[in-house]
Write an enzyme that holds these catalytic residues in place. Structure first.
Site, PDB file in Angstrom:
ATOM      1  N   LYS A 107       0.897  -1.180   0.028  1.00 20.09           N
ATOM      2  CA  LYS A 107      -0.073   0.140  -0.059  1.00 20.09           C
ATOM      3  C   LYS A 107       0.719   1.158   0.011  1.00 20.09           C
ATOM      4  CE  LYS A 107      -4.219  -2.064   1.792  1.00 20.09           C
ATOM      5  NZ  LYS A 107      -3.801  -3.234   1.909  1.00 20.09           N
TER       6      LYS A 107
HETATM    7  C1  PLP Z   1      -4.668  -4.462   1.253  1.00 17.81           C
HETATM    8  C2  PLP Z   1      -3.809  -5.741   1.498  1.00 17.81           C
HETATM    9  C3  PLP Z   1      -4.312  -6.814   0.497  1.00 17.81           C
HETATM   10  C4  PLP Z   1      -5.561  -6.699  -0.558  1.00 17.81           C
HETATM   11  O1  PLP Z   1      -5.283  -5.790  -1.617  1.00 17.81           O
HETATM   12  P1  PLP Z   1      -6.935  -5.356  -2.210  1.00 17.81           P
HETATM   13  O2  PLP Z   1      -6.311  -4.271  -3.104  1.00 17.81           O
HETATM   14  O3  PLP Z   1      -7.693  -4.812  -1.137  1.00 17.81           O
HETATM   15  O4  PLP Z   1      -7.532  -6.410  -2.797  1.00 17.81           O
HETATM   16  C5  PLP Z   1      -3.403  -7.840   0.495  1.00 17.81           C
HETATM   17  N1  PLP Z   1      -2.389  -8.119   1.055  1.00 17.81           N
HETATM   18  C6  PLP Z   1      -1.969  -7.120   2.014  1.00 17.81           C
HETATM   19  C7  PLP Z   1      -0.853  -7.345   2.880  1.00 17.81           C
HETATM   20  C8  PLP Z   1      -2.692  -5.869   2.002  1.00 17.81           C
HETATM   21  O5  PLP Z   1      -2.242  -5.020   3.130  1.00 17.81           O
END
Ligand code: PLP
Length: 430
Positions: A107
């Site tokens: 993220k």
């Molecule tokens: C947010 C997140 C996800 C999921 O991603 P999306 O875009 O919401 O499908 C998967 N793994 C981790 C470690 C995350 O922080």
């Protein structure tokens, strides 16, 4: 570039408006009016380009002339200022490591790009000061806090559920100070989320502060995730019949991968890898879309019962179920399967996966069983030390902590506890 609302295709916004508002006034998600293909020569010549140049070509049409090239270049440089290595694990199985950013989860890229874009629009001066209000179940809070730290004109307020995020995740949101405030809520994530939603509708707060959100519905957080697929494709030895397995929660990341494919990245197939929250797996089996309340798992960032970005995927396929199913497969796995594959891959390859990446690995294996001639990549979306207790228990050994994590645990947590909506409101009005 113009963006329309998925609730009303006659409602258009600029990129700037879509970034500032997050959601369209009719509560629809924004979607770009056009997705331009890049020429084949771009993909043939990728090796001669820097990461930032690739990022620029991937995103330029979505931003248009709303951010000048020199500014956009700077934003992309900062966004991509770490590594995105593809590591070969087994024959046909590669892992794209997305945890080399400052908060050790993927993220970081979206949060930094959004902070840069919003920061630019504020600096330009027609919107005044903005408060980013966000609820987190773990990774979002840290990435947003880190991405927006010291951005002029932006205050960040993060709500998180007391005792329900990992220690490292909590330190990542509570130790920065400056323009970042962490509010610890005596309740579950759903209550944090409900309070945030209520604040967005509260006129008294609106008069005092300009609020915006920073979750993956925001186009400036969602679109830059395309970069991973461009950068991974460039590193692959085998560039034919490529399949990406994406551990999915709100389906923002996999939807960005589908956008990259639409722009011409030669990807043949996607796997949406789910934990026990399996609404999309069930949909692809039955053609019935039937969201359920989320259940808690060890891959908690994917504990989503009703994925907010799935409408964008349906839009990409023009709501044609058959087309969607030709490109996306989906499998779901429970915590026991996840734990045992973490152990198995460690024993076989000496590689430590986190619980989210492990679900991605399982999804890829399930697909490759029936499609042996594909060349697979699964996304490792977080560093395993973020889920230290689970991993140490599964592997039955101590994991060495990187120095920056040890430094983080020595820092002092600063947060304010709030009990209910009135206390949040009082905080936002002070
Ligand atoms: C947010 C997140 C996800 C999921 O991603 P999306 O875009 O919401 O499908 C998967 N793994 C981790 C470690 C995350 O922080």
């Amino acid at each position: 570039m113009r963006y329309f609302s998925l609730n009303n295709k006659e409602h258009f916004s600029s990129f700037e408006d879509a970034v500032i508002k997050g959601l369209a006034p009719d509560k629809g998600l924004y979607f770009p009016e056009e997705i331009k293909k890049l020429p084949d020569s771009f993909f043939r010549n990728m090796d001669s380009l820097s990461k930032a140049e690739i990022g620029y070509h991937a995103i330029e049409n979505f931003v248009g002339d709303e951010i000048p090239k020199a500014e956009l270049d700077k934003i992309i440089e900062t966004t991509l200022d770490f590594d995105f290595p593809v590591v070969k694990l087994e024959e046909n199985v590669n892992v794209l490591e997305l945890f080399h950013g400052p908060t050790m989860a993927f993220k970081d890229v979206g949060a930094r790009f959004m902070a840069g874009s919003l920061g630019y629009f504020i600096k330009k001066g027609n919107i005044g000061k903005v408060t980013v209000l966000v609820a987190t179940s773990g990774d979002t809070g840290g990435a947003v806090a880190n991405g927006f730290l010291d951005v002029d004109g932006i205050d960040v307020v993060i709500l998180y559920p007391k005792g329900k995020v990992s220690e490292i995740q909590e330190k990542q949101l509570t130790t920065l100070g400056k323009n970042i405030t962490a509010l610890e809520v005596n309740g579950a994530f759903d209550e944090c989320q409900a309070m945030v939603k209520k604040a967005f509708l509260d006129e008294e707060i609106q008069q005092k502060r300009k609020l915006t959100s920073a979750n993956s519905i925001n186009v400036a957080r969602w679109l830059p995730q395309m970069f991973y697929y461009f950068l991974a494709y460039r590193q692959l030895e085998q560039k034919e019949k490529v399949v990406f397995s994406v551990p999915s929660g709100n389906f923002g990341n996999i939807c960005a991968g589908l956008m990259a494919k639409e722009m011409g990245v030669p990807i043949t197939h996607f796997v949406a890898a789910n934990n026990a929250n399996d609404v999309v797996t069930r949909y692809l089996d039955s053609e019935k879309y039937d969201p359920k309340p989320s259940v808690q798992t060890i891959s908690n960032a994917m504990d989503v019962g009703s994925p907010s970005n799935f409408v964008r995927i349906q839009e990409l396929f023009k709501n044609n179920f058959k087309d969607l199913r030709n490109i996306i497969s989906s499998y779901s796995f429970d915590d026991d399967q996840t734990k045992s594959v973490i152990k198995q891959v460690y024993d076989k390859n000496g590689y430590v996966m986190d619980p989210h990446g492990a679900v991605g690995y399982l999804g890829l294996q399930a697909f490759l069983e029936k499609n042996r001639d594909y060349n697979g990549v699964f996304l490792e979306t977080a560093h395993p030390v973020k889920f230290l207790e689970t991993i140490e228990a599964v592997l039955n050994k101590k994991i060495e902590l990187p120095e920056d994590i040890r430094a983080l645990s020595r820092k002092e947590k600063k947060s304010e506890e709030i009990r209910d909506y009135e206390e949040l409101k009082a905080f936002l009005l002070h």
